[in-house]
Scaffold this motif. Structure first.
Motif, PDB file in Angstrom:
ATOM      1  N   SER A 187     -52.710 -47.923 -52.741  1.00  0.00           N
ATOM      2  CA  SER A 187     -52.671 -48.583 -51.196  1.00  0.00           C
ATOM      3  C   SER A 187     -53.752 -47.391 -50.646  1.00  0.00           C
ATOM      4  N   TRP A 228     -45.109 -52.900 -31.365  1.00  0.00           N
ATOM      5  CA  TRP A 228     -44.923 -51.527 -31.379  1.00  0.00           C
ATOM      6  C   TRP A 228     -46.181 -50.803 -31.215  1.00  0.00           C
ATOM      7  N   GLY A 229     -45.730 -49.616 -30.767  1.00  0.00           N
ATOM      8  CA  GLY A 229     -46.857 -48.548 -30.711  1.00  0.00           C
ATOM      9  C   GLY A 229     -47.698 -48.976 -29.533  1.00  0.00           C
ATOM     10  N   PRO A 273     -43.729 -45.864 -33.786  1.00  0.00           N
ATOM     11  CA  PRO A 273     -44.819 -45.129 -34.194  1.00  0.00           C
ATOM     12  C   PRO A 273     -46.084 -45.737 -34.403  1.00  0.00           C
ATOM     13  N   SER A 305     -40.813 -55.354 -42.083  1.00  0.00           N
ATOM     14  CA  SER A 305     -42.239 -55.941 -42.657  1.00  0.00           C
ATOM     15  C   SER A 305     -43.314 -55.167 -42.281  1.00  0.00           C
ATOM     16  N   HIS A 306     -44.757 -55.629 -42.454  1.00  0.00           N
ATOM     17  CA  HIS A 306     -45.749 -55.026 -41.997  1.00  0.00           C
ATOM     18  C   HIS A 306     -46.304 -55.808 -40.665  1.00  0.00           C
ATOM     19  N   ILE A 318     -54.687 -53.314 -33.231  1.00  0.00           N
ATOM     20  CA  ILE A 318     -53.579 -53.952 -33.175  1.00  0.00           C
ATOM     21  C   ILE A 318     -53.389 -54.810 -31.994  1.00  0.00           C
TER      22      ILE A 318
HETATM   23  C1  LIG Z   1     -49.863 -51.193 -45.921  1.00  0.00           C
HETATM   24  C2  LIG Z   1     -49.542 -50.013 -45.387  1.00  0.00           C
HETATM   25  O1  LIG Z   1     -48.399 -50.390 -44.484  1.00  0.00           O
HETATM   26  C3  LIG Z   1     -47.797 -49.067 -43.796  1.00  0.00           C
HETATM   27  O2  LIG Z   1     -48.666 -48.559 -42.960  1.00  0.00           O
HETATM   28  P1  LIG Z   1     -49.487 -49.090 -41.490  1.00  0.00           P
HETATM   29  O3  LIG Z   1     -50.780 -49.657 -41.672  1.00  0.00           O
HETATM   30  O4  LIG Z   1     -49.208 -48.348 -40.415  1.00  0.00           O
HETATM   31  O5  LIG Z   1     -48.383 -50.724 -41.629  1.00  0.00           O
HETATM   32  P2  LIG Z   1     -47.761 -51.461 -40.416  1.00  0.00           P
HETATM   33  O6  LIG Z   1     -48.358 -53.037 -40.869  1.00  0.00           O
HETATM   34  O7  LIG Z   1     -46.331 -51.577 -40.647  1.00  0.00           O
HETATM   35  O8  LIG Z   1     -48.328 -50.882 -38.918  1.00  0.00           O
HETATM   36  C4  LIG Z   1     -49.743 -51.091 -38.502  1.00  0.00           C
HETATM   37  C5  LIG Z   1     -49.740 -50.963 -37.233  1.00  0.00           C
HETATM   38  O9  LIG Z   1     -49.078 -52.030 -36.485  1.00  0.00           O
HETATM   39  C6  LIG Z   1     -48.277 -51.473 -35.404  1.00  0.00           C
HETATM   40  N1  LIG Z   1     -47.442 -52.724 -35.084  1.00  0.00           N
HETATM   41  C7  LIG Z   1     -47.288 -53.306 -33.897  1.00  0.00           C
HETATM   42  N2  LIG Z   1     -46.045 -54.187 -33.952  1.00  0.00           N
HETATM   43  C8  LIG Z   1     -45.528 -53.967 -35.286  1.00  0.00           C
HETATM   44  C9  LIG Z   1     -44.435 -54.587 -35.770  1.00  0.00           C
HETATM   45  O10 LIG Z   1     -43.836 -55.467 -35.167  1.00  0.00           O
HETATM   46  N3  LIG Z   1     -44.445 -54.310 -37.284  1.00  0.00           N
HETATM   47  C10 LIG Z   1     -44.827 -53.415 -37.656  1.00  0.00           C
HETATM   48  N4  LIG Z   1     -44.681 -53.097 -39.220  1.00  0.00           N
HETATM   49  N5  LIG Z   1     -45.962 -52.897 -37.059  1.00  0.00           N
HETATM   50  C11 LIG Z   1     -46.621 -53.129 -35.937  1.00  0.00           C
HETATM   51  C12 LIG Z   1     -47.448 -50.172 -36.098  1.00  0.00           C
HETATM   52  O11 LIG Z   1     -47.027 -49.554 -35.169  1.00  0.00           O
HETATM   53  C13 LIG Z   1     -48.839 -49.787 -36.774  1.00  0.00           C
HETATM   54  O12 LIG Z   1     -49.448 -48.884 -35.656  1.00  0.00           O
HETATM   55  C14 LIG Z   1     -47.278 -48.247 -44.887  1.00  0.00           C
HETATM   56  O13 LIG Z   1     -46.390 -48.887 -45.489  1.00  0.00           O
HETATM   57  C15 LIG Z   1     -48.200 -47.755 -45.747  1.00  0.00           C
HETATM   58  O14 LIG Z   1     -47.891 -47.114 -46.614  1.00  0.00           O
HETATM   59  C16 LIG Z   1     -49.299 -48.880 -46.204  1.00  0.00           C
HETATM   60  O15 LIG Z   1     -49.639 -48.817 -47.398  1.00  0.00           O
END
Ligand SMILES: C[C@H]1O[C@H](OP(=O)(O)OP(=O)(O)OC[C@H]2O[C@@H](n3cnc4c(=O)[nH]c(N)nc43)[C@H](O)[C@@H]2O)[C@@H](O)[C@@H](O)C1=O
Ligand SMILES: NC(=O)C1=CN([C@@H]2O[C@H](COP(=O)(O)OP(=O)(O)OC[C@H]3O[C@@H](n4cnc5c(N)ncnc54)[C@H](OP(=O)(O)O)[C@@H]3O)[C@@H](O)[C@H]2O)C=CC1
Length: 314
Positions: A108, A203-204, A269, A179-180, A245
């Motif tokens: 990843s 989020w964030g 975060p 979820s992502h 985002i």
């Molecule tokens: C694939 C990747 O996925 C993860 O890392 P990440 O890229 O940070 O993934 P994410 O999709 O959860 O968030 C991306 C951004 O988006 C924002 N955000 C807004 N609103 C929502 C929301 O509602 N849900 C989530 N999940 N994020 C949100 C969130 O705050 C962040 O700034 C790790 O598992 C890592 O280990 C990995 O490999």
């Protein structure tokens, strides 16, 4: 890979594994080996060793893992480290013991240091401190890369490691917390539209930037690299384009057809500020993505609607 080769897809029910399965079927492969986790818990060393001894696969796509978004990674830190180390150690060692011809390990983009220069080149691995929210997951993934390299160095195994960017697509996980971001936003905007909600909270701060690849494009890349790439180290798989985002939220809002306001919950975060892949190496090997973000979100939303409507009908 010969058309009659026995190919094991670990995690074939997941978003990536199911996309690889569809690709192999489309290419005429008919000897595809699968097990769901209730039949074979890949954390169980003996069960995995017995399975490989009995089935003797020729090729392995290692797409099984404990996976989730930023909050899941940060909450289930022990499981993200333990499960992923167990799964990949068991499969990689059993592949060696049973003479697997070639194995692909999926890592990843979170393996790169939090503040690495952009775009992320493959040789930035292990040059700085990791992002705290996903450190356990990233450490497991880095161990997977090093396992493949060590088995190549010591035993001559043709095991390759690919590092996908953030993914989305068919069979994604739409859990509200785990979820992502992309599936989370699709679901949240859809529910807000259905309920005529005045606003949607994301989020964030909305300022982090992410790159997104449709899982069927990833499967195309995995298939291509399985045939055309035999190197030590790692290769990034992505588009080389990213989006904030906030802009992503505006795009999902438009595709879903929601007309309310967007709010930000800054107690959640942000994670890594940016993780844009350098795809020079991937392009030089002869592969480039074909599904652009807007088109991919339309496809993912259609898939979500089909499953959502099926689930509500049951
Ligand atoms: C694939 C990747 O996925 C993860 O890392 P990440 O890229 O940070 O993934 P994410 O999709 O959860 O968030 C991306 C951004 O988006 C924002 N955000 C807004 N609103 C929502 C929301 O509602 N849900 C989530 N999940 N994020 C949100 C969130 O705050 C962040 O700034 C790790 O598992 C890592 O280990 C990995 O490999
Ligand atoms: N989604 C993303 O944004 C990204 C994913 N990746 C990587 O791609 C790969 C696939 O991810 P993705 O398809 O999204 O994940 P999913 O969660 O959709 O699928 C994961 C699969 O792993 C299997 N699995 C998990 N734990 C076990 C276990 N203990 N025993 C047996 N099988 C298990 C599950 O099997 P079952 O269904 O049978 O329970 C499931 O099918 C992973 O290596 C991930 O790290 C990399 C970058 C981004």
């Amino acid at each position: 890979m010969e058309k009659n080769a026995k190919i094991y897809i670990a995690g074939h029910r997941g978003m990536v594994g199911s996309a690889i399965y569809r690709k192999l079927e489309k290419e005429g492969y008919h000897n595809i080996l699968t097990r769901v986790s209730s039949e074979l818990d890949l954390r169980d060393q003996k069960a995995v060793a017995d399975f490989f001894e009995q089935e003797k696969p020729d090729y392995v796509f290692l797409a099984a893992a404990k996976v989730g978004g930023i909050v899941a990674n940060n909450t289930y830190r022990a499981e993200f480290l333990y499960d992923n180390l167990q799964i990949q150690n068991n499969i990689i060692n059993s592949a060696y013991v049973n003479g697997v011809k070639k194995l692909m390990f999926l890592g990843s983009s979170c393996i790169y240091p939090k503040m690495a220069p952009q775009p992320l080149k493959e040789d930035y691995l292990l040059t700085g401190t990791l992002e705290e929210t996903n450190e356990p997951y990233a450490i497991a993934k880095i161990a997977g890369i090093k396992m493949c390299d060590a088995y190549r160095d010591q035993f001559g195994c043709n095991y390759i490691s690919v590092m996908p960017t953030n993914l989305y697509g068919y069979n994604d996980n739409y859990h509200p917390q785990n979820s992502h971001v992309l599936p989370a936003l699709i679901r949240r905007f859809h529910e807000a539209k259905e309920n005529s909600a005045a606003d949607v909270t994301i989020w964030g701060t909305g300022s982090p930037k992410r790159e997104f690849l449709f899982a069927d494009d990833l499967a195309e890349a995995c298939f291509y690299l399985m045939q055309n790439y035999d190197e030590k180290g790692l290769v990034n798989i992505g588009t080389g384009e990213d989006i904030s985002i906030k802009d992503l939220a505006l795009l999902v809002k438009k595709i879903v057809g929601y007309e309310g306001e967007i709010k930000f919950d800054t107690s959640k975060p942000d994670g890594t500020p940016r993780k844009l892949m350098d795809v020079t190496k991937l392009h030089s090997k002869g592969w480039k993505h074909t599904i652009e973000l807007e088109q991919g979100i339309v496809l993912a939303y259609q898939d979500f609607l089909t499953k959502w409507q099926t689930a509500s009908a049951n």
